[in-house]
Scaffold this active site. Structure first.
Site, PDB file in Angstrom:
ATOM      1  N   THR A  22       0.880  -1.180   0.000  1.00  0.00           N
ATOM      2  CA  THR A  22       0.000   0.000   0.000  1.00  0.00           C
ATOM      3  C   THR A  22       0.910   1.220   0.000  1.00  0.00           C
ATOM      4  OG1 THR A  22      -1.654  -1.192   1.289  1.00  0.00           O
ATOM      5  CG2 THR A  22      -1.859   1.207   1.176  1.00  0.00           C
ATOM      6  N   LYS A  81      -7.327   1.548  -3.023  1.00  0.00           N
ATOM      7  CA  LYS A  81      -6.941   1.095  -1.677  1.00  0.00           C
ATOM      8  C   LYS A  81      -7.167   2.219  -0.655  1.00  0.00           C
ATOM      9  CE  LYS A  81      -4.916  -1.299   1.608  1.00  0.00           C
ATOM     10  NZ  LYS A  81      -5.354  -2.552   2.187  1.00  0.00           N
ATOM     11  N   LYS A 126       0.387   5.175   8.198  1.00  0.00           N
ATOM     12  CA  LYS A 126       0.978   5.531   6.890  1.00  0.00           C
ATOM     13  C   LYS A 126      -0.127   5.710   5.842  1.00  0.00           C
ATOM     14  CE  LYS A 126       1.967   1.897   4.710  1.00  0.00           C
ATOM     15  NZ  LYS A 126       1.383   0.904   3.838  1.00  0.00           N
TER      16      LYS A 126
HETATM   17  P1  NAP Z   1       5.461  -6.405   7.228  1.00  0.00           P
HETATM   18  O1  NAP Z   1       5.157  -7.614   8.017  1.00  0.00           O
HETATM   19  O2  NAP Z   1       6.216  -5.281   7.865  1.00  0.00           O
HETATM   20  O3  NAP Z   1       6.208  -6.842   5.891  1.00  0.00           O
HETATM   21  C1  NAP Z   1       6.966  -6.000   5.088  1.00  0.00           C
HETATM   22  C2  NAP Z   1       8.235  -6.760   4.750  1.00  0.00           C
HETATM   23  O4  NAP Z   1       8.980  -6.001   3.803  1.00  0.00           O
HETATM   24  C3  NAP Z   1       9.127  -6.954   5.989  1.00  0.00           C
HETATM   25  O5  NAP Z   1       9.539  -8.303   6.067  1.00  0.00           O
HETATM   26  C4  NAP Z   1      10.293  -6.011   5.724  1.00  0.00           C
HETATM   27  O6  NAP Z   1      11.544  -6.467   6.181  1.00  0.00           O
HETATM   28  C5  NAP Z   1      10.320  -5.960   4.215  1.00  0.00           C
HETATM   29  N1  NAP Z   1      10.912  -4.699   3.776  1.00  0.00           N
HETATM   30  C6  NAP Z   1      10.554  -3.451   4.118  1.00  0.00           C
HETATM   31  N2  NAP Z   1      11.337  -2.561   3.508  1.00  0.00           N
HETATM   32  C7  NAP Z   1      12.193  -3.268   2.769  1.00  0.00           C
HETATM   33  C8  NAP Z   1      13.246  -2.910   1.903  1.00  0.00           C
HETATM   34  N3  NAP Z   1      13.553  -1.623   1.703  1.00  0.00           N
HETATM   35  N4  NAP Z   1      13.944  -3.889   1.313  1.00  0.00           N
HETATM   36  C9  NAP Z   1      13.633  -5.182   1.537  1.00  0.00           C
HETATM   37  N5  NAP Z   1      12.640  -5.595   2.327  1.00  0.00           N
HETATM   38  C10 NAP Z   1      11.926  -4.632   2.930  1.00  0.00           C
HETATM   39  O7  NAP Z   1       4.112  -5.759   6.678  1.00  0.00           O
HETATM   40  P2  NAP Z   1       2.803  -6.452   6.063  1.00  0.00           P
HETATM   41  O8  NAP Z   1       1.746  -6.460   7.092  1.00  0.00           O
HETATM   42  O9  NAP Z   1       3.149  -7.701   5.324  1.00  0.00           O
HETATM   43  O10 NAP Z   1       2.380  -5.317   5.023  1.00  0.00           O
HETATM   44  C11 NAP Z   1       3.097  -5.090   3.830  1.00  0.00           C
HETATM   45  C12 NAP Z   1       2.400  -3.969   3.044  1.00  0.00           C
HETATM   46  O11 NAP Z   1       1.063  -4.382   2.745  1.00  0.00           O
HETATM   47  C13 NAP Z   1       2.276  -2.654   3.804  1.00  0.00           C
HETATM   48  O12 NAP Z   1       2.356  -1.586   2.906  1.00  0.00           O
HETATM   49  C14 NAP Z   1       0.880  -2.735   4.410  1.00  0.00           C
HETATM   50  O13 NAP Z   1       0.337  -1.449   4.645  1.00  0.00           O
HETATM   51  C15 NAP Z   1       0.130  -3.486   3.330  1.00  0.00           C
HETATM   52  N6  NAP Z   1      -1.004  -4.300   3.758  1.00  0.00           N
HETATM   53  C16 NAP Z   1      -0.958  -5.063   4.888  1.00  0.00           C
HETATM   54  C17 NAP Z   1      -2.073  -5.806   5.253  1.00  0.00           C
HETATM   55  C18 NAP Z   1      -2.110  -6.630   6.510  1.00  0.00           C
HETATM   56  O14 NAP Z   1      -3.215  -7.006   6.935  1.00  0.00           O
HETATM   57  N7  NAP Z   1      -1.007  -6.947   7.131  1.00  0.00           N
HETATM   58  C19 NAP Z   1      -3.223  -5.792   4.454  1.00  0.00           C
HETATM   59  C20 NAP Z   1      -3.220  -5.055   3.303  1.00  0.00           C
HETATM   60  C21 NAP Z   1      -2.110  -4.305   2.955  1.00  0.00           C
HETATM   61  P3  NAP Z   1      11.871  -6.725   7.738  1.00  0.00           P
HETATM   62  O15 NAP Z   1      11.530  -8.179   7.916  1.00  0.00           O
HETATM   63  O16 NAP Z   1      13.305  -6.408   7.892  1.00  0.00           O
HETATM   64  O17 NAP Z   1      10.964  -5.804   8.535  1.00  0.00           O
END
Ligand code: NAP
Length: 295
Positions: free
Chosen positions: A102, A177, A245
């Site tokens: 997102t 979104k 965010k």
């Molecule tokens: P998350 O658990 O924080 O996963 C993001 C992953 O990306 C983490 O493993 C992080 O690494 C990695 N990352 C971040 N920056 C990076 C970079 N510069 N280079 C390489 N890897 C990087 O978050 P999530 O819940 O999966 O969400 C991911 C995205 O989807 C977000 O934008 C969120 O707003 C969106 N989203 C989430 C949900 C939900 O329910 N969770 C639903 C819809 C949309 P690290 O392991 O080092 O932190």
């Protein structure tokens, strides 16, 4: 344009709460999978099942016909896509590049135009459905970009979601979104206020949920997150800091369109308070702590 079969090489960057499951579905469908994540330990389970580790986003792109990113913030998207060893620096001609983070509509448009300059196609394809939707491959996927790229990507997106809709040109997926997040912002505030009221009135909250969860107020925010609140479960399916965010992106876009959205502004204020209290890594249902529904 890539014609996708199970032999199509896929790269996946960002193996967190959602990306981890999504990448797993691609591997299970037989795609050769290259992965990269900021913290390598999160790749362990996928590497154990045959995924190949790459040291940079550029390495992933160099080994892939289709690249998917699911990182955290727009700044992460910018780094992973546009950085010196990023996806665009190393992708092959005709690669299909899909950002499912997102992120901001403006960045999605910028990436799409730079991808076109590299003879690639980019889609913005954020999702809704949370950790459970990702795990069960039942995400709702909202896609911006050319119709041709959307159709080419469908066999891959169908492995991740059950509702996949083309919303328009680059940036339209991210705008859609934002509509989703604006609806959720007011809904979760309503859930917390309803439960706070029930508690103050001396009602038994699980019994309240039995009635109102089956009526017009029912929905994911009430039935799933409301139940978690009542059980004192604040573990993240979706981090507060990621939601904040999204609220910031939506408010900035609304301001740019000269649109007044007071409930969205209030949600940002309340969630900012929670982040200031150090609760940013809890799930969005922890808004209930602001209202004192649970300690
Ligand atoms: P998350 O658990 O924080 O996963 C993001 C992953 O990306 C983490 O493993 C992080 O690494 C990695 N990352 C971040 N920056 C990076 C970079 N510069 N280079 C390489 N890897 C990087 O978050 P999530 O819940 O999966 O969400 C991911 C995205 O989807 C977000 O934008 C969120 O707003 C969106 N989203 C989430 C949900 C939900 O329910 N969770 C639903 C819809 C949309 P690290 O392991 O080092 O932190």
């Amino acid at each position: 344009m890539t014609n996708i079969t199970s032999a199509t090489r896929v790269g996946f960057i960002g193996l967190g709460i959602t990306g981890q499951s999504m990448a797993g579905h691609l591997l299970a469908a037989g795609h050769p999978l290259s992965v990269y994540n900021r913290s390598r330990d999160k790749a362990a389970a996928l590497l154990g099942k045959g995924a190949v580790w790459c040291d940079t986003p550029g390495d992933v792109a160099a080994r892939s016909d289709v690249v998917i990113t699911m990182v955290g913030y727009p700044s992460d998207v910018e780094q992973v896509w546009l950085g010196p060893d990023g996806v665009l620096a190393r992708c092959s001609r005709d690669a299909l590049l899909i950002d499912m983070t997102t992120s901001s509509p403006e960045l999605a448009r910028r990436i799409a135009s730079q991808a076109a300059a590299h003879a690639c196609q980019a889609l913005d394809a954020p999702v809704s459905g949370g950790d459970v939707g990702a795990r069960e491959a039942k995400l709702s996927i909202m896609v911006g970009g050319s119709k041709e790229a959307f159709e080419a990507a469908l066999p891959i997106l169908k492995l991740l979601g059950s509702n996949i809709v083309h919303q328009g040109e680059a940036g339209a997926g991210q705008h859609t979104k934002m509509c989703n997040q604006i609806v959720i912002a007011s809904t979760i505030m309503g859930v917390c206020e309803g439960l706070a009221y029930g508690k103050a009135a001396g009602l038994d909250l699980p019994t309240v949920l039995k009635s109102i969860g089956a009526g017009a107020a029912g929905g994911v925010q009430l039935n799933v997150l409301g139940a978690k609140i009542i059980n004192g479960d604040f573990a993240p399916g979706f981090f507060i800091e990621h939601f904040l965010k999204d609220l910031g992106i939506a408010l900035a876009e609304a301001q740019r369109m000269k649109l007044d959205l007071p409930a969205l502004a209030l949600a940002r204020k309340l969630y900012t308070t929670l982040v200031e209290r150090g609760l940013g890594r809890l799930g969005t249902q922890a808004l209930a702590q602001y209202y004192g529904v649970r300690p």
